[in-house]
Design an enzyme around this catalytic site. Structure first.
Site, PDB file in Angstrom:
ATOM      1  N   ASP A 405      71.342 -28.003 -94.068  1.00 56.28           N
ATOM      2  CA  ASP A 405      71.985 -28.854 -93.152  1.00 56.28           C
ATOM      3  C   ASP A 405      72.070 -30.031 -93.978  1.00 56.28           C
ATOM      4  OD1 ASP A 405      73.074 -29.742 -90.782  1.00 56.28           O
ATOM      5  OD2 ASP A 405      71.156 -30.751 -90.091  1.00 56.28           O
ATOM      6  N   LYS A 568      84.874 -40.700 -75.890  1.00 56.14           N
ATOM      7  CA  LYS A 568      84.711 -40.866 -77.398  1.00 56.14           C
ATOM      8  C   LYS A 568      84.194 -39.399 -77.811  1.00 56.14           C
ATOM      9  CE  LYS A 568      79.760 -42.070 -77.228  1.00 56.14           C
ATOM     10  NZ  LYS A 568      78.582 -42.997 -77.439  1.00 56.14           N
ATOM     11  N   ARG A 792      82.747 -28.211 -90.718  1.00 57.50           N
ATOM     12  CA  ARG A 792      83.038 -28.007 -89.539  1.00 57.50           C
ATOM     13  C   ARG A 792      82.425 -26.387 -89.174  1.00 57.50           C
ATOM     14  NH1 ARG A 792      84.710 -32.488 -87.345  1.00 57.50           N
ATOM     15  NH2 ARG A 792      86.446 -33.454 -87.955  1.00 57.50           N
ATOM     16  N   ASP A 819      67.048 -29.414 -89.495  1.00 60.32           N
ATOM     17  CA  ASP A 819      66.075 -30.198 -88.804  1.00 60.32           C
ATOM     18  C   ASP A 819      66.690 -30.144 -87.264  1.00 60.32           C
ATOM     19  OD1 ASP A 819      67.511 -33.548 -88.386  1.00 60.32           O
ATOM     20  OD2 ASP A 819      68.507 -31.909 -89.128  1.00 60.32           O
TER      21      ASP A 819
END
EC number: 7.6.2.1
Length: 1128
Positions: A405, A568, A792, A819
């Protein structure tokens, strides 16, 4: 104070009559309708007892035995033991029964102890006291006696005893703060809300007057999914307090139990992970099958030869061994089958049952070396590496693909607000990092020209949007959980707490730019603007963030009565929903910041009329009231509401690269591993991180397989173009043949996005000629790229990528590291899953096989620990098979000299103790502490990892070599002893050696040879090695002297009496023992010398070089000592 005056029907009107079985009705305080009420259906629920243990006192023995005998090796030895009991076999049943009993007992004790610890932990939880409201008073009872419907009083810093619906709190606004560290590891304070109808009930007497029902779903394990109604008022996850969470910064709360015991979400998440098997274990099973075939072949050969031998009547029935009438009348097939079983029993020791228990002990004890490693301890977290499973230790030395990641793994997930852009105007406050206001940060740097009047309005709307659109909590006291925080210039100030570090950075950024978020009070959010005026906005609705929408929204009402929807989210989820605003300028700034490696968010808004707001309320209310498919209906409602925005601007936050992340990735490349980054971030941001972490180098040619490119060309054409590009330089050869750092070949890096990956992974359509080949073409491209970036990506796509590589034709060993909760799927899918104890929670760490504090610790875990584990266990496995061939093959040869009578060569005690006592400890210790190369060299030279890649030490040629070495040694033992004593088998008193003396001589040479063979293979000598190796040999000698020197009253035979002493009294016996040991060890020594001289591996070159350096240093030291003594 409002009252909940009536008892509602137990059927929820929105759920529908037909779905009633999928929900439960909870009566608060057990205030059920009077008997005879038609709608009332009594329901039974479990008590609050938690059971994580596997066994009970009564079922431990049968259940544990059943599980152990499901293992093929244990079951095989049980069959052999039963055969020895049933038929007349050449060896005592003790020889098979005792080792089997030892293995079963040791395993049962280990599993029983672990289960006892679980029982102990369960009892501690179940007997914990809780406070329950009964008849207007608070009573104390044990946690296990808690029932669904009980009203519970929980005080600050106490843990919730079951899943609860929050009724009221000590705070006026009906909120409480909770940490869910034991559930998902997030130590941040989350806000939960009391039910509106009951939040004013603040005493035991008032709470006891509540008469209401809660209609909720049946238990399910999803921690974040929740559907229920309180007397037809919809409830959400913000009202649900989960077992294991802790109450913080709230004096007390009242809540009602809705799920108890094993139905709580915490208990439902106890489900075990699927069993992973290492490559070494698969090799062991393959070798076991080979040796089983060898065993059957030996038994068949001996059975056939026995009947050929007995074809002569004088041999079949000599005068001194006449058969009984019953034996003569038995059918020949029955006799042959019995003899076959007897030979199977005689040779069964070639299958090493003790190898399994030794491997288990080696893995279990060896795993502590990771936990004890001080270099993998993180001072900041105060934690070191954790081992959740010890079954995969050696797999750490076989990794070929690393899937990582980005956020929180390669980067720190420690956000620093960099800038914001409003209608193209950029604002850059200085040094604002996660709430810590640095010195010299008083001025505001305004880039570009000042905005116009309209721009001024948009600017203030932008700042207000970021001050309102969040889930940040304000802590105004000096301490948070006893730690002094938020102190500035000697006085206490407010401190922001949130489950997302991005939100804290953004709110702090707004504070530096003049808009300060103060608090949420009485459902009103308060802001201090630039003129030091407090603005109040009523918080009407929160449309929470989720990873699918990738945005969040709030609906607020200003003091003037205007209704706003502020939103947002990621640029990809905001731009398509915008109808006006300076989109081009903002998009340009977003792309610029993404290239710089910054995390960007876009901010938009729209004004709502009263009619529009009522429609929004109706949509949300309908979705929230649904008990079935609530999440889906909410998502549809959000999609309708969050449209037609006016774009305000964007923000940029920096997530810094973790310490030594670049060095770690470079080392993994040198070790021959392919590193893939799988992230949900946009391409530009992720690519910038990849360059910074040296995943991509400046000379790397980037290949793009993205939506943008597939819009210009068809996916088919793009894939074939890329395939031609990567294969042009070196034909069909893949990069696996070469080092990833080779300068002779062009370095390629591939970037693919989630949408294109979905198209690649899509199954071939019927009638389509090329669709089915996309996966193979994609894999071919990836094989020839030194690094791959997938951006993505949805969590499920991460797992799909790992599965795709696992299933490719090379079947490489994969490792996934992350994580966050979104990384759990790929961690579980990979051969080895590693979780990082990060800021996104501990779900990844809890679901992983291993957990480490930082990404940099992966380097030592693989290059040092993984290397050592693989070297040690591969030697252990090969050595076990080798020493058992040495042990049993002389027994096979002996049958040719005893008329295939199934006469054992060795005494029963030697047969039983060979694997248990005489040869077990040296190899166990070797497999725990052997270091063939110093760990500093392994860290400095990652290319050494390549020497053990692809299970190289357990390949068939090496296995065959060890087997033939065992056969050669066995032939030397047997025929050496046979020919040396052919005519001179007399002691000093003229007595001839018997068959037991001959067998003891062979066994003595065997024990010394296999032990010295291990000593020759040992590179790392300590006092423990010396003690165990020489101690094992000494133990064998002492045991043999005692076994043959005493008449044991419990034995019905005394065939070994004085045998060992008589053998040692013979000079030729001593000479033959020494000579045969030397001859047995000679081929292996010669082979090692020749291989090191002619075809040395990288590891052997370094070992030789190190030995030369050590010799050189000792010579220099001796010369310096000599010269100093002469000068003196």
């Amino acid at each position: 104070m409002r009252d909940c005056e009536c008892v509602r029907d137990c059927m929820c009107s929105c759920a529908g009559e037909e779905n009633w079985v999928d929900s439960r009705t909870v009566y608060i305080g057990h205030k059920v309708p009077p008997p005879g009420t038609e709608a009332y259906i009594p329901q039974r629920y479990p008590d609050n007892r938690i059971v994580s243990s596997k066994y009970t006192f009564w079922n431990f023995i049968p259940k544990n035995l059943f599980e152990q005998f499901r293992r093929i090796a244990n079951f095989y030895f049980l069959i052999i033991f039963l055969v020895q009991l049933i038929i007349d076999t050449p060896t005592s049943p003790i020889t098979s029964g005792l080792p089997l009993f030892f293995v079963i007992t040791v395993t049962a004790i280990k599993q029983g102890y672990e289960d006892w610890l679980r029982h102990k932990a369960d009892n501690a939880i179940n007997q914990c006291p809780v406070h329950v409201v009964q008849h207007g008073k608070v009573v104390r009872k044990q946690s296990r006696k808690l029932q669904v419907g009980d009203v519970v009083l929980v005080k600050e810093d106490e843990t919730f005893p079951c899943d609860l619906i929050l009724l009221s709190t000590s705070r006026d606004d009906g909120t409480c703060f909770v940490t869910t560290a034991s559930l998902d590891g997030e130590s941040s304070h989350k806000t939960y809300y009391a039910v509106q109808d009951t939040k004013a009930f603040n005493t035991e007497e008032e709470v006891d007057t509540i008469q209401a029902t809660i209609e909720c779903e049946q238990p399910q394990p999803d921690l974040y999914k929740r559907s229920s109604t309180f007397s037809d008022v919809p409830l959400g996850s913000e009202n649900l307090l989960l077992r294991g969470a802790t109450l913080k910064n709230t004096e007390y709360i009242y809540a009602v139990a809705i799920y108890t015991g094993m139905e709580t979400k915490m208990a439902l998440n106890y489900q075990s992970k699927s069993q992973k098997r290492s490559a070494v274990e698969k090799s062991m099973n393959a070798y076991l099958i080979v040796y089983l075939c060898i065993l059957i072949s030996k038994a068949l050969i001996n059975t056939v030869f026995k009947y050929v031998w007995q074809a002569d009547p004088n041999r079949d029935e000599p005068w001194y061994n006449q058969k009984t009438e019953t034996e003569r009348q038995r059918h020949i097939l029955i006799r042959a089958f019995t003899d076959f079983l007897a030979f199977m029993v005689l040779f069964n020791y070639i299958i090493p049952v003790s190898m399994y228990v030794t491997v288990e002990m080696q893995k279990f004890l060896g795993s502590y070396f990771i936990s004890w490693d001080d270099e993998m301890f993180d001072e900041e977290l105060g934690e070191g590496a954790l081992v959740n499973t010890s079954d995969l230790n050696e797999e750490l030395g076989q990794v070929e693909y690393v899937f990582t990641d980005k956020t929180g793994t390669l980067t720190e997930n420690n956000m620093e607000f960099i800038e914001c852009c409003v209608d193209g105007h950029v604002y850059v406050p200085h040094a604002i990092c996660n709430g810590q206001i640095m010195s010299g940060a008083s001025s505001i740097d305004m880039i570009d020209s000042s905005p116009s009047a309209e721009g001024k309005e948009h600017e203030e709307l932008f700042f207000r949007a970021l001050c309102l659109c969040h889930t940040v909590q304000v802590k105004e006291e000096e301490t948070v959980d006893g730690i002094k925080r938020g102190i500035h210039q000697g006085k206490a100030t407010s401190f922001y707490i949130s489950s997302s570090p991005d939100e804290v950075a953004l709110v702090e950024g707004m504070k530096r730019l003049g808009f300060t978020y103060l608090r949420l009070k009485d459902n009103h959010m308060e802001i201090l603007n630039r003129e030091d005026e407090i603005e109040r906005f009523e918080l009407l609705e929160v449309l929470n963030f989720d990873s699918v929408r990738r945005r969040m929204s709030v609906i607020v009402r200003s003091n003037s009565g205007e209704l706003y929807l502020f939103c947002k989210g990621a640029d990809s989820s905001i731009f398509p929903r915008v109808i006006s605003g300076k989109v081009d300028q903002v998009r340009a700034r977003v792309e610029h910041n993404a290239v710089e490696g910054l995390r960007t968010l876009c901010v938009a808004y729209k004004r709502l009329s009263r009619e529009e707001y009522e429609q929004v309320c109706h949509l949300l209310s309908s979705a929230k009231l649904a008990l079935q498919d609530r999440d889906k209906k909410l998502a549809e409602a959000y999609d309708v509401i969050e449209r037609d925005f006016i774009l305000l601007g964007a923000t940029a936050v920096e997530d810094r690269l973790q310490d030594k992340a670049a060095d770690t990735i470079e080392s993994l490349h040198k070790a021959g591993m392919k590193v893939w980054v799988l992230t949900g971030d946009k391409m530009e941001t992720a690519a910038a991180t990849c360059y910074a972490s040296k995943l991509f180098r400046r000379n790397t040619q980037i290949l793009e397989l993205t939506t943008k490119r597939t819009e210009e060309q068809s996916l088919h054409d793009v894939l074939f173009d890329l395939s031609r590009t990567v294969l042009r330089q070196h034909g069909s050869m893949t990069r696996d043949t070469f080092s990833g750092l080779s300068s002779d070949f062009q370095d390629y890096g591939l970037i693919i996005d989630g949408a294109t990956l979905s198209a690649v992974m899509k199954p071939a359509q019927e009638g389509s000629g090329t669709g089915g080949n996309y996966k193979e073409i994609f894999l071919e491209i990836c094989r020839n790229c030194s690094a791959v970036l997938c951006c993505r990506m949805a969590p499920l796509q991460k797992a799909q990528i790992v599965k795709l590589i696992k299933a490719s034709k090379e079947h490489p060993i994969t490792l996934a590291i992350g994580d966050g909760a979104n990384d759990v799927s790929m961690i579980l899918e990979a051969h080895v899953g590693i979780g990082i104890m990060g800021k996104e929670g501990r779900q990844a760490a809890r679901n992983s096989d291993y957990a480490i504090p930082k990404f940099k610790h992966l380097k030592k875990m693989l290059l040092v620990h993984g290397h050592y584990y693989y070297i040690r266990i591969s030697e252990l496995v090969q050595y076990f098979f080798y020493k058992n061939v040495c042990f049993i093959f002389p027994q096979f040869l002996y049958q040719f000299f005893c008329g295939f009578s199934q006469q054992p060569l060795y005494d029963t005690a030697y047969l039983t103790l060979y694997n248990i006592s005489f040869t077990s400890l040296p190899i166990l210790l070797y497999s725990l502490i052997e270091q063939h190369i110093n760990m500093d060299i392994l860290k400095r030279d990652p290319s050494l990892y390549r020497d053990i890649a692809k299970n190289s030490l357990l390949q068939w040629p090496i296995f065959v070599y060890w087997t033939f070495l065992g056969v050669f040694d066995a032939v030397v033992f047997f025929f050496g002893a046979f020919f040396l004593f052919d005519n001179t088998t007399f002691t000093s008193n003229g007595q001839m050696f018997g068959n037991w003396t001959f067998g003891t001589l062979v066994f003595t040479v065997l024990v010394f040879t296999v032990t010295l063979k291990l000593a020759l293979d040992t590179h790392y000598w300590t006092w423990i090695n010396h003690f165990v190796i020489w101690g094992s040999l000494l133990f064998y000698v002492i045991f043999s002297l005692l076994w043959g020197g005493i008449i044991w009253p419990f034995l019905n035979y005394q065939r070994m009496y004085y045998v060992f002493m008589q053998m040692l009294a013979s000079g030729p016996a001593w000479l033959s023992i020494i000579l045969l040991i030397m001859v047995s060890l000679l081929p292996d020594v010669v082979k090692k010398v020749l291989c090191r001289a002619l075809w040395p591996t990288t590891t052997e070159r370094i070992q030789t070089k190190r030995q030369c350096l050590t010799t050189e240093q000792s010579t220099i030291f001796m010369l310096s000592q000599t010269s100093s003594s002469i000068s003196f």
